[in-house]
Scaffold this motif. Sequence first.
Motif, PDB file in Angstrom:
ATOM      1  N   SER A  43      -4.115   1.450  -3.117  1.00  0.00           N
ATOM      2  CA  SER A  43      -4.080   0.004  -2.946  1.00  0.00           C
ATOM      3  C   SER A  43      -3.061  -0.628  -3.871  1.00  0.00           C
ATOM      4  O   SER A  43      -2.623  -0.031  -4.864  1.00  0.00           O
ATOM      5  CB  SER A  43      -5.460  -0.584  -3.245  1.00  0.00           C
ATOM      6  OG  SER A  43      -5.671  -0.650  -4.651  1.00  0.00           O
ATOM      7  N   PRO A  44      -2.674  -1.871  -3.594  1.00  0.00           N
ATOM      8  CA  PRO A  44      -1.950  -2.653  -4.599  1.00  0.00           C
ATOM      9  C   PRO A  44      -2.827  -2.865  -5.826  1.00  0.00           C
ATOM     10  O   PRO A  44      -4.039  -2.631  -5.796  1.00  0.00           O
ATOM     11  CB  PRO A  44      -1.677  -3.984  -3.880  1.00  0.00           C
ATOM     12  CG  PRO A  44      -1.866  -3.712  -2.434  1.00  0.00           C
ATOM     13  CD  PRO A  44      -2.886  -2.613  -2.341  1.00  0.00           C
ATOM     14  N   ALA A  45      -2.241  -3.314  -6.922  1.00  0.00           N
ATOM     15  CA  ALA A  45      -3.028  -3.659  -8.108  1.00  0.00           C
ATOM     16  C   ALA A  45      -4.052  -4.730  -7.752  1.00  0.00           C
ATOM     17  O   ALA A  45      -3.764  -5.676  -7.020  1.00  0.00           O
ATOM     18  CB  ALA A  45      -2.106  -4.145  -9.213  1.00  0.00           C
ATOM     19  N   TYR A 105      -1.806   7.625  -8.480  1.00  0.00           N
ATOM     20  CA  TYR A 105      -1.365   6.415  -9.157  1.00  0.00           C
ATOM     21  C   TYR A 105       0.163   6.302  -9.188  1.00  0.00           C
ATOM     22  O   TYR A 105       0.876   7.269  -9.468  1.00  0.00           O
ATOM     23  CB  TYR A 105      -1.889   6.377 -10.596  1.00  0.00           C
ATOM     24  CG  TYR A 105      -1.714   5.024 -11.242  1.00  0.00           C
ATOM     25  CD1 TYR A 105      -2.686   4.044 -11.104  1.00  0.00           C
ATOM     26  CD2 TYR A 105      -0.567   4.731 -11.965  1.00  0.00           C
ATOM     27  CE1 TYR A 105      -2.524   2.791 -11.687  1.00  0.00           C
ATOM     28  CE2 TYR A 105      -0.405   3.481 -12.548  1.00  0.00           C
ATOM     29  CZ  TYR A 105      -1.383   2.521 -12.398  1.00  0.00           C
ATOM     30  OH  TYR A 105      -1.207   1.283 -12.969  1.00  0.00           O
ATOM     31  N   ASP A 138       3.150   2.913 -10.089  1.00  0.00           N
ATOM     32  CA  ASP A 138       3.375   1.492 -10.364  1.00  0.00           C
ATOM     33  C   ASP A 138       4.871   1.260 -10.535  1.00  0.00           C
ATOM     34  O   ASP A 138       5.452   1.616 -11.549  1.00  0.00           O
ATOM     35  CB  ASP A 138       2.618   1.069 -11.616  1.00  0.00           C
ATOM     36  CG  ASP A 138       2.608  -0.452 -11.793  1.00  0.00           C
ATOM     37  OD1 ASP A 138       3.419  -1.137 -11.129  1.00  0.00           O
ATOM     38  OD2 ASP A 138       1.786  -0.953 -12.579  1.00  0.00           O
ATOM     39  N   TYR A 177       0.848  -1.182   0.000  1.00  0.00           N
ATOM     40  CA  TYR A 177       0.000   0.000   0.000  1.00  0.00           C
ATOM     41  C   TYR A 177       0.891   1.242   0.000  1.00  0.00           C
ATOM     42  O   TYR A 177       1.967   1.244   0.598  1.00  0.00           O
ATOM     43  CB  TYR A 177      -0.919   0.009   1.220  1.00  0.00           C
ATOM     44  CG  TYR A 177      -2.063  -0.965   1.123  1.00  0.00           C
ATOM     45  CD1 TYR A 177      -3.296  -0.561   0.621  1.00  0.00           C
ATOM     46  CD2 TYR A 177      -1.907  -2.291   1.514  1.00  0.00           C
ATOM     47  CE1 TYR A 177      -4.359  -1.445   0.530  1.00  0.00           C
ATOM     48  CE2 TYR A 177      -2.955  -3.194   1.417  1.00  0.00           C
ATOM     49  CZ  TYR A 177      -4.179  -2.767   0.929  1.00  0.00           C
ATOM     50  OH  TYR A 177      -5.220  -3.649   0.824  1.00  0.00           O
ATOM     51  N   ARG A 226      -6.429   0.082  -9.565  1.00  0.00           N
ATOM     52  CA  ARG A 226      -6.123   0.324  -8.164  1.00  0.00           C
ATOM     53  C   ARG A 226      -7.222   1.184  -7.548  1.00  0.00           C
ATOM     54  O   ARG A 226      -7.968   1.865  -8.254  1.00  0.00           O
ATOM     55  CB  ARG A 226      -4.762   1.021  -7.995  1.00  0.00           C
ATOM     56  CG  ARG A 226      -3.575   0.174  -8.476  1.00  0.00           C
ATOM     57  CD  ARG A 226      -2.270   0.957  -8.403  1.00  0.00           C
ATOM     58  NE  ARG A 226      -1.184   0.205  -9.016  1.00  0.00           N
ATOM     59  CZ  ARG A 226      -0.294  -0.522  -8.346  1.00  0.00           C
ATOM     60  NH1 ARG A 226      -0.357  -0.585  -7.027  1.00  0.00           N
ATOM     61  NH2 ARG A 226       0.660  -1.169  -8.982  1.00  0.00           N
ATOM     62  N   SER A 252      -8.017   4.192  -4.522  1.00  0.00           N
ATOM     63  CA  SER A 252      -7.442   5.225  -3.672  1.00  0.00           C
ATOM     64  C   SER A 252      -8.491   5.666  -2.656  1.00  0.00           C
ATOM     65  O   SER A 252      -9.637   5.949  -3.028  1.00  0.00           O
ATOM     66  CB  SER A 252      -6.992   6.420  -4.510  1.00  0.00           C
ATOM     67  OG  SER A 252      -6.567   7.489  -3.686  1.00  0.00           O
TER      68      SER A 252
END
Length: 323
Positions: A40-42, A231, A233, A11, A73, A75
Amino acid sequence: MVNLAQAGDAYRFTLLEENDSLYADSDQHYTQGLRLSVLSPALARQDGWNDAFDLMAGLGPVFITGEAASARRISLFLGQSIFTPQDTARVDPDPDDRPYGGWLYAGVGLLQETDRHMLEQLELAVGVVGPAALGRQAQNDYHQFINIAEANGWGGGIQTEPGLMLSYERLWRVPLAGDGDNGVDIVPQLGATLGNVFTYAGGGALLRAGRNLRGDYGPARIRPGLTGTDYFDDDHLDGALGFYFFAGIQGRAVGRNIFLDGNSFRQSPRVDKNIFVGDVQAGVSLFWSNDFHMTVSAVRRSREFEGQNSPDVIGTATLGFSW
């Protein structure tokens, strides 16, 4: 739909501060904004949150994937924004200046990246404006703590009213020089917000130069402001270290701003707003994989209402970490 990332990532927490006195001696208009968010994670393919994306995709041309590779994801965020007139020493605020007002809110965002170059964000924020937003307490308690004069006119500001905003934005990452990860890119964006707190449509672009540009789409911001998102990644990174210098511009056509137009269903202070408002921003962002990130920037916002003496300058600072 094909998920690029796997569930189980960390997270990501982000604390964002916007303040007109962050880099300059000022205390007026949009004087303070604070926002805490968690990304959040994917999402895994079987995650129940996918139903929310699919529901919205069934209502309109959003979050459509087909055979395109995508990553989703969630948020969650909590924030407070504070607005004051220029002269906070007056007990009876200047009727020709921006009224006192506060906005306390929480919300959720759905974020989907498609083919590593387009990001969609749908965000719902709910909360309260007026005295219940605790703007007076937050500002004057802090002023007492740092031993400066309190703002005296909070009794004559925007009245308590529930608030709701629904926002949708789309951003594209377009390489200009380099290999897409390292070099120069531009991030055009279009979006709109609908609600009794803010209603506006806007567009703009962010120009970036640096390393590991595909980690995000630019730094997060507080509405209304230049579009930014939570976002991130780290699967896109070429090595852990990333940084970029950025400059951006956004124009907005404003249909409603409760902190200028006044309350929706009761009498309250108001001023005549400017329909067209623009922001210009510049700054630098530094991150180490998903573990740490820091962004600082300055924003110049055009006059938001008739009679405003000059544009406002807002400083921003962001700190984030993973867990």
